[in-house]
Design a protein around this motif. Structure first.
Motif, mmCIF file in Angstrom:
data_model
loop_
_atom_site.group_PDB
_atom_site.id
_atom_site.type_symbol
_atom_site.label_atom_id
_atom_site.label_comp_id
_atom_site.label_asym_id
_atom_site.label_seq_id
_atom_site.Cartn_x
_atom_site.Cartn_y
_atom_site.Cartn_z
ATOM 1 N N ARG A 119 38.386 35.555 37.317
ATOM 2 C CA ARG A 119 39.408 36.617 37.380
ATOM 3 C C ARG A 119 39.073 37.632 38.463
ATOM 4 O O ARG A 119 39.952 38.313 38.966
ATOM 5 C CB ARG A 119 39.528 37.323 36.012
ATOM 6 N N ASN A 120 37.788 37.744 38.817
ATOM 7 C CA ASN A 120 37.366 38.715 39.821
ATOM 8 C C ASN A 120 37.017 38.091 41.161
ATOM 9 O O ASN A 120 36.476 38.749 42.033
ATOM 10 C CB ASN A 120 36.138 39.485 39.305
ATOM 11 N N ARG A 121 37.375 36.814 41.286
ATOM 12 C CA ARG A 121 37.030 36.145 42.539
ATOM 13 C C ARG A 121 37.968 36.623 43.641
ATOM 14 O O ARG A 121 39.188 36.491 43.527
ATOM 15 C CB ARG A 121 37.154 34.634 42.327
ATOM 16 N N THR A 181 26.121 48.723 36.020
ATOM 17 C CA THR A 181 27.139 48.008 36.789
ATOM 18 C C THR A 181 27.668 46.847 35.945
ATOM 19 O O THR A 181 26.970 46.333 35.076
ATOM 20 C CB THR A 181 26.596 47.473 38.125
ATOM 21 N N GLY A 182 28.895 46.459 36.210
ATOM 22 C CA GLY A 182 29.533 45.450 35.361
ATOM 23 C C GLY A 182 29.779 46.016 33.973
ATOM 24 O O GLY A 182 29.678 45.308 32.970
ATOM 25 N N ALA A 183 30.137 47.307 33.936
ATOM 26 C CA ALA A 183 30.197 48.035 32.661
ATOM 27 C C ALA A 183 31.525 47.888 31.938
ATOM 28 O O ALA A 183 31.673 48.388 30.824
ATOM 29 C CB ALA A 183 29.920 49.526 32.915
ATOM 30 N N ALA A 184 32.492 47.207 32.555
ATOM 31 C CA ALA A 184 33.827 47.146 31.948
ATOM 32 C C ALA A 184 33.944 46.081 30.874
ATOM 33 O O ALA A 184 34.963 46.007 30.187
ATOM 34 C CB ALA A 184 34.874 46.896 33.032
ATOM 35 N N SER A 185 32.926 45.248 30.718
ATOM 36 C CA SER A 185 33.063 44.102 29.807
ATOM 37 C C SER A 185 31.687 43.655 29.330
ATOM 38 O O SER A 185 30.659 44.017 29.921
ATOM 39 C CB SER A 185 33.762 42.961 30.566
HETATM 40 N N1 NAD Z 1 27.440 35.909 28.783
HETATM 41 C C1 NAD Z 1 26.398 35.115 28.940
HETATM 42 O O1 NAD Z 1 26.269 34.088 28.248
HETATM 43 C C2 NAD Z 1 25.346 35.475 29.949
HETATM 44 C C3 NAD Z 1 24.111 34.791 29.875
HETATM 45 C C4 NAD Z 1 23.126 35.109 30.797
HETATM 46 C C5 NAD Z 1 23.354 36.079 31.753
HETATM 47 N N2 NAD Z 1 24.558 36.726 31.803
HETATM 48 C C6 NAD Z 1 24.726 37.745 32.837
HETATM 49 O O2 NAD Z 1 25.138 38.941 32.233
HETATM 50 C C7 NAD Z 1 25.800 39.765 33.208
HETATM 51 C C8 NAD Z 1 27.064 40.333 32.591
HETATM 52 O O3 NAD Z 1 27.967 39.276 32.341
HETATM 53 P P1 NAD Z 1 28.829 39.178 30.996
HETATM 54 O O4 NAD Z 1 28.394 37.966 30.286
HETATM 55 O O5 NAD Z 1 28.844 40.479 30.295
HETATM 56 O O6 NAD Z 1 30.267 38.815 31.623
HETATM 57 P P2 NAD Z 1 31.645 39.638 31.669
HETATM 58 O O7 NAD Z 1 32.519 38.844 32.571
HETATM 59 O O8 NAD Z 1 32.117 39.912 30.293
HETATM 60 O O9 NAD Z 1 31.220 41.006 32.365
HETATM 61 C C9 NAD Z 1 30.847 41.048 33.723
HETATM 62 C C10 NAD Z 1 31.372 42.327 34.338
HETATM 63 O O10 NAD Z 1 31.000 42.340 35.729
HETATM 64 C C11 NAD Z 1 32.132 42.760 36.468
HETATM 65 N N3 NAD Z 1 32.055 42.267 37.842
HETATM 66 C C12 NAD Z 1 32.231 40.993 38.278
HETATM 67 N N4 NAD Z 1 32.151 40.938 39.603
HETATM 68 C C13 NAD Z 1 31.907 42.203 40.026
HETATM 69 C C14 NAD Z 1 31.720 42.791 41.300
HETATM 70 N N5 NAD Z 1 31.778 42.056 42.425
HETATM 71 N N6 NAD Z 1 31.474 44.125 41.368
HETATM 72 C C15 NAD Z 1 31.433 44.876 40.248
HETATM 73 N N7 NAD Z 1 31.616 44.376 39.014
HETATM 74 C C16 NAD Z 1 31.847 43.056 38.908
HETATM 75 C C17 NAD Z 1 33.319 42.194 35.724
HETATM 76 O O11 NAD Z 1 34.529 42.856 36.049
HETATM 77 C C18 NAD Z 1 32.902 42.398 34.277
HETATM 78 O O12 NAD Z 1 33.321 43.645 33.792
HETATM 79 C C19 NAD Z 1 26.016 38.862 34.413
HETATM 80 O O13 NAD Z 1 25.050 39.159 35.396
HETATM 81 C C20 NAD Z 1 25.804 37.462 33.867
HETATM 82 O O14 NAD Z 1 25.381 36.563 34.852
HETATM 83 C C21 NAD Z 1 25.544 36.443 30.922
#
Ligand code: NAD
Length: 267
Positions: free
Chosen positions: A200-202, A10-14
Motif C-alpha cells: 500500500r505504501n509502495r 517511525t512507522g508509528a501509524a500502524s
Molecule cells: N509484523 C511482523 O510479523 C513483523 C515481523 C518482524 C519484523 N517486522 C518489522 O516491524 C516493523 C513494523 O512493521 P509492522 O509489522 O508493524 O507493519 P505495518 O505495515 O503494520 O506498519 C509499518 C508502518 O511503517 C510505515 N511505513 C512504510 N513505509 C514507510 C516509509 N517509507 N516511511 C515511513 N513510514 C513507512 C507504514 O505506513 C506503517 O504505518 C517493520 O520494520 C517490519 O519489517 C514485522
C-alpha cells in the motif's frame, strides 16, 4: 531503560510502531511520531493526545534523508532531548525467488528497511551523543537471524541482516568513542499487523506489486503488536542488544547459528 521523557517512533501509524508509541505513552513519555501514511498517523497521534500525551507528528518517507533530518530538527526544537529513538518503519516486497526480484523490488525494500534506518541513525545519533544519553531501538526481524522457511524473501532478509550488522557496528563505534548511548535490535517473529499489505505504501516509481501479499509459513506463534512492544521495551530495560519477542524464535536462530558454526573451518 536509559530513556528520557521523549520517544521517537517511525512507522508509528500502524502495527508494532503504533504499539511502541502506546507503550511509551503509558510510561509517561512524550512522543515524536513519523510515518508515510498521514491519515492513520494523525489518528494514532489524536488517540494518544486524548489519553493525555504530548505528541509531535510528521508525515515523512523514511527513505528521504532530508525529510528525516528535518524531522529530527523538529523533534529537537519541540522537545530538546530524546530518550528512546525507535527506528521501526519497514516494508516487505513480493515473495519471489531471488532471481525473480526486480531492481525496483530491491530498491524499494532496501531504501525503506536499510536506508530508512541509516537516515534515522544519521539524524538522531549526533543529538544523543551530544546529550550523553539515550537509546536507539531498531526494528529488524527474525529474518535478520535466520531465513524464512521456504525462501522467497531475499530483499527483506538482506535488509534486515544489513540492519543487524549496521547496529553491531554502531554499538562498537559508540563504545570506542566513549558515548553512553544504548543500541538494541528488535527481532520480532510473526506479529499481527498490516505488514503483509506493505505494498500500500509502495511508491509508483517502485513498480506494481507482482505477487499476492507475502505469506510466510511459520512454526512460530503469531503475537499481537502490544505484546511485541511490551517485550521490546522490556528488552531495552534489560540492556539487551538483541531483543526477541516470539517464543520459539530463539530456538530457530540458535539452530541457524549452529549450522553456520559447523562451517567455521579454514580449509
Ligand atoms: N509484523 C511482523 O510479523 C513483523 C515481523 C518482524 C519484523 N517486522 C518489522 O516491524 C516493523 C513494523 O512493521 P509492522 O509489522 O508493524 O507493519 P505495518 O505495515 O503494520 O506498519 C509499518 C508502518 O511503517 C510505515 N511505513 C512504510 N513505509 C514507510 C516509509 N517509507 N516511511 C515511513 N513510514 C513507512 C507504514 O505506513 C506503517 O504505518 C517493520 O520494520 C517490519 O519489517 C514485522
Amino acid at each position: 531503560m536509559s530513556a528520557g521523557p521523549v520517544a521517537v517512533v517511525t512507522g508509528a501509524a500502524s502495527g508494532i510502531g503504533a504499539a511502541l508509541a502506546r507503550a511509551c505513552a503509558a510510561r509517561g513519555m512524550a512522543l515524536a511520531l513519523a510515518d508515510v501514511e498521514a491519515g492513520p498517523l494523525a489518528e494514532v497521534a489524536e488517540s494518544l493526545r486524548g489519553n493525555g500525551s504530548r505528541v509531535l507528528e510528521c508525515a515523512i518517507d523514511v527513505a528521504d534523508g532530508d525529510a528525516v533530518a528535518a524531522f529530527a530538527t523538529a523533534v529537537r526544537a519541540e522537545f530538546g532531548r530524546v530518550g528512546l529513538a525507535c527506528l521501526n518503519a519497514g516494508v516487505v516486497g513480493p515473495r519471489l525467488p531471488v532471481w525473480e526480484q526486480r531492481p525496483e523490488d530491491w530498491r524499494w525494500v532496501l531504501s525503506v528497511n536499510l536506508g530508512g534506518v541509516v537516515n534515522g541513525l544519521t539524524a538522531f545519533i549526533p543529538g544523543l551523543m551530544k546529550q550523553g544519553s539515550g537509546h536507539v531501538l531498531v526494528t529488524a526481524s527474525t529474518a535478520a537471524l535466520n531465513p524464512v522457511h521456504g525462501g522467497g524473501n531475499g530483499p527483506y532478509a538482506a535488509s534486515k541482516h544489513a540492519v543487524l550488522g549496521l547496529c553491531e557496528t554502531l554499538r562498537e563505534d559508540l563504545g570506542a568513542a566513549g558515548h553512553p548511548v544504548g543500541v538494541s535490535v528488535l527481532c520480532p517473529g510473526p506479529v499481527a499487523t498490516r505488514i503483509r499489505d506493505a505494498a500500500r505504501n509502495r511508491p509508483d516509481a517502485a513498480g506494481e506489486p507482482r505477487s499476492p501479499s507475502p505469506s510466510f509459513e511459520n512454526t512460530i506463534t503469531t503475537i499481537d503488536a502490544d505484546t511485541a512492544a511490551a517485550r521490546a521495551l522490556a528488552g531495552v530495560d534489560a540492556g539487551r542488544f538483541l531483543v526477541l519477542t516470539n517464543p520459539g524464535s530463539e530456538t530457530e536462530a540458535g539452530a541457524r547459528f549452529a549450522r553456520l558454526e559447523r562451517d567455521l573451518v579454514v580449509e
